[in-house]
Motif scaffolding. Structure first.
Motif, short mmCIF file in Angstrom:
data_model
loop_
_atom_site.label_atom_id
_atom_site.label_comp_id
_atom_site.label_asym_id
_atom_site.label_seq_id
_atom_site.Cartn_x
_atom_site.Cartn_y
_atom_site.Cartn_z
N ASN A 1 0.74 -1.36 0.16
CA ASN A 1 0.13 -0.01 -0.04
C ASN A 1 1.12 1.30 0.09
O ASN A 1 2.03 1.10 0.47
N TYR B 1 -13.51 6.39 -14.00
CA TYR B 1 -13.59 5.03 -13.17
C TYR B 1 -14.27 3.90 -13.79
O TYR B 1 -13.83 2.83 -13.92
N THR C 1 -17.12 0.68 2.73
CA THR C 1 -15.70 0.80 3.05
C THR C 1 -15.33 2.27 3.06
O THR C 1 -16.10 3.00 2.74
N1 LIG Z 1 -16.39 -0.18 -2.06
C1 LIG Z 1 -17.11 -0.15 -3.31
O1 LIG Z 1 -18.32 -0.01 -2.97
C2 LIG Z 1 -16.47 -0.69 -4.29
C3 LIG Z 1 -17.51 -1.08 -5.43
C4 LIG Z 1 -16.87 -1.61 -6.67
C5 LIG Z 1 -15.57 -1.82 -6.72
N2 LIG Z 1 -14.54 -1.58 -5.68
C6 LIG Z 1 -12.99 -1.74 -5.85
O2 LIG Z 1 -12.55 -2.46 -4.91
C7 LIG Z 1 -11.46 -2.08 -4.61
C8 LIG Z 1 -11.03 -1.95 -3.20
O3 LIG Z 1 -12.03 -0.80 -2.91
P1 LIG Z 1 -12.33 -0.26 -1.25
O4 LIG Z 1 -13.47 0.26 -1.29
O5 LIG Z 1 -11.67 -1.25 -0.55
O6 LIG Z 1 -11.29 0.93 -1.25
P2 LIG Z 1 -10.52 1.55 -0.37
O7 LIG Z 1 -10.38 3.22 -0.61
O8 LIG Z 1 -10.94 1.40 0.97
O9 LIG Z 1 -8.95 1.01 -0.26
C9 LIG Z 1 -8.07 1.26 -1.37
C10 LIG Z 1 -6.84 1.16 -0.76
O10 LIG Z 1 -6.14 1.36 -2.25
C11 LIG Z 1 -4.84 2.37 -1.65
N3 LIG Z 1 -4.18 2.77 -2.82
C12 LIG Z 1 -4.43 4.02 -3.42
N4 LIG Z 1 -3.47 4.39 -4.46
C13 LIG Z 1 -2.61 3.21 -4.35
C14 LIG Z 1 -1.43 3.11 -5.07
N5 LIG Z 1 -1.11 4.03 -6.25
N6 LIG Z 1 -0.73 1.85 -4.88
C15 LIG Z 1 -0.98 1.00 -3.97
N7 LIG Z 1 -2.22 1.14 -3.18
C16 LIG Z 1 -2.83 2.40 -3.49
C17 LIG Z 1 -5.39 3.06 -0.66
O11 LIG Z 1 -4.25 3.69 0.28
C18 LIG Z 1 -6.45 2.26 -0.08
O12 LIG Z 1 -5.73 1.60 1.15
C19 LIG Z 1 -11.04 -0.98 -5.47
O13 LIG Z 1 -10.48 -1.53 -6.94
C20 LIG Z 1 -12.38 -0.44 -5.99
O14 LIG Z 1 -12.40 0.21 -7.25
C21 LIG Z 1 -15.12 -0.90 -4.45
#
Ligand SMILES: NC(=O)c1ccc[n+]([C@@H]2O[C@H](COP(=O)([O-])OP(=O)(O)OC[C@H]3O[C@@H](n4cnc5c(N)ncnc54)[C@H](O)[C@@H]3O)[C@@H](O)[C@H]2O)c1
Length: 259
Positions: A37, A154, A189
């Motif tokens: 991360n 996105y 989240t």
């Molecule tokens: N939460 C939702 O409703 C949802 C829905 C569909 C898809 N997603 C996908 O699920 C995945 C996780 O989402 P989440 O909700 O847990 O998000 P989150 O924001 O809680 O976690 C994402 C993490 O990515 C890290 N990050 C950001 N830039 C980075 C980089 N350059 N290198 C390494 N790490 C980096 C952040 O520090 C964070 O810890 C994502 O791909 C998101 O698009 C989430």
């Protein structure tokens, strides 16, 4: 589900949200995890909770190939090998396209799409060189199946992640590397703090045929299935985990009464 005992995974974006839960579940099933991360405080916290026997943190920005190479080396030197990669990192610049800057467009593309390519390429090259099979799960989104208005690049990124997953799967199948994606619906989240608004939360909940907002565990269960030996003949697929939202269009229209 197949056992994770003795298996090692790199989880990018692993410090919170969905990635955090995936890391926790892999360790709970007896596996090892490298949490990668850009937020080292969050990452170190998670790893100290999971314990040094099964978890390590690496300062990893998915847009930098050298960071992924360090993660692979750490997995090899600490746990003696590497089996799985989960790509969960995301960066958003949520704006209507007409207002989106080039920088904002590129930020989401760089982390979501180029980052997925770079980490997966480094992971697969290592496994191919070792003659070792493995499995990758990329986190896409239902936003990659339907345009998510106002979310910048996105939806384009997530649609790209789905096709990139399929291309990697067909190119690397010959090496015993399976590549799949999970497309979550709305999951609670730190990314979805808009759910703190009771009105938004209730309207999102009502849109879900299964009647509740998703939790990180709902996605993690799908990810662990796809990583595991139980999915040994599953590759190039996207598992939608959304409580039925994307198939419920007709629930949202008035129309003919059938009885
Ligand atoms: N939460 C939702 O409703 C949802 C829905 C569909 C898809 N997603 C996908 O699920 C995945 C996780 O989402 P989440 O909700 O847990 O998000 P989150 O924001 O809680 O976690 C994402 C993490 O990515 C890290 N990050 C950001 N830039 C980075 C980089 N350059 N290198 C390494 N790490 C980096 C952040 O520090 C964070 O810890 C994502 O791909 C998101 O698009 C989430």
């Amino acid at each position: 589900m197949g056992s994770f005992v003795g298996k090692t995974a790199i989880v990018t974006g692993g410090a919170r949200g969905i990635g955090e839960r995936v890391a926790e579940d892999i360790v709970a099933q007896g596996g090892n995890v490298i949490v990668g991360n850009v937020n080292s405080d969050l990452g170190e916290n998670l790893v100290s909770r999971l314990g040094p026997t099964n978890a390590r943190f690496v300062d990893l920005n998915v847009t930098r190939r050298a960071d992924s190479e360090r993660a692979v080396e750490l997995a090899q030197s600490t746990f003696g090998g590497l089996d799985f990669l989960v790509n969960a990192a995301v960066a958003m610049d949520a704006k209507p396209l007409i207002e989106l800057s080039e920088t904002g467009w590129r930020k989401t593309m760089d982390v979501g799409l180029t980052g997925t390519f770079l980490t997966a390429q480094v992971f697969a090259a290592h496994l191919i060189q070792q003659g070792r099979p493995g499995s990758i799960v990329n986190i896409s989104s239902i936003g990659g199946q339907h345009p998510y208005g106002g979310a910048g690049s996105y939806s384009t990124v997530k649609a790209g992640v789905t096709l990139l997953t399929e291309q990697m799967a067909i190119e690397w199948a010959q090496h015993g590397i399976r590549v799949n994606a999970v497309a979550p619906g709305t999951i609670e989240t730190p990314l979805t703090t808009y759910l703190d608004d009771p009105e938004i939360r209730e309207s999102r909940r009502q849109a879900v045929p299964l009647g509740r907002i998703g939790q990180p565990a709902d996605i993690s269960h799908g990810v662990l299935y796809l990583l595991s030996g139980s999915a040994s003949w599953v590759t190039a697929t996207t598992l939608t985990v959304d409580g039925g939202v994307t198939r419920s269009l007709f629930n949202h229209m008035t129309g003919r009464k059938w009885s």
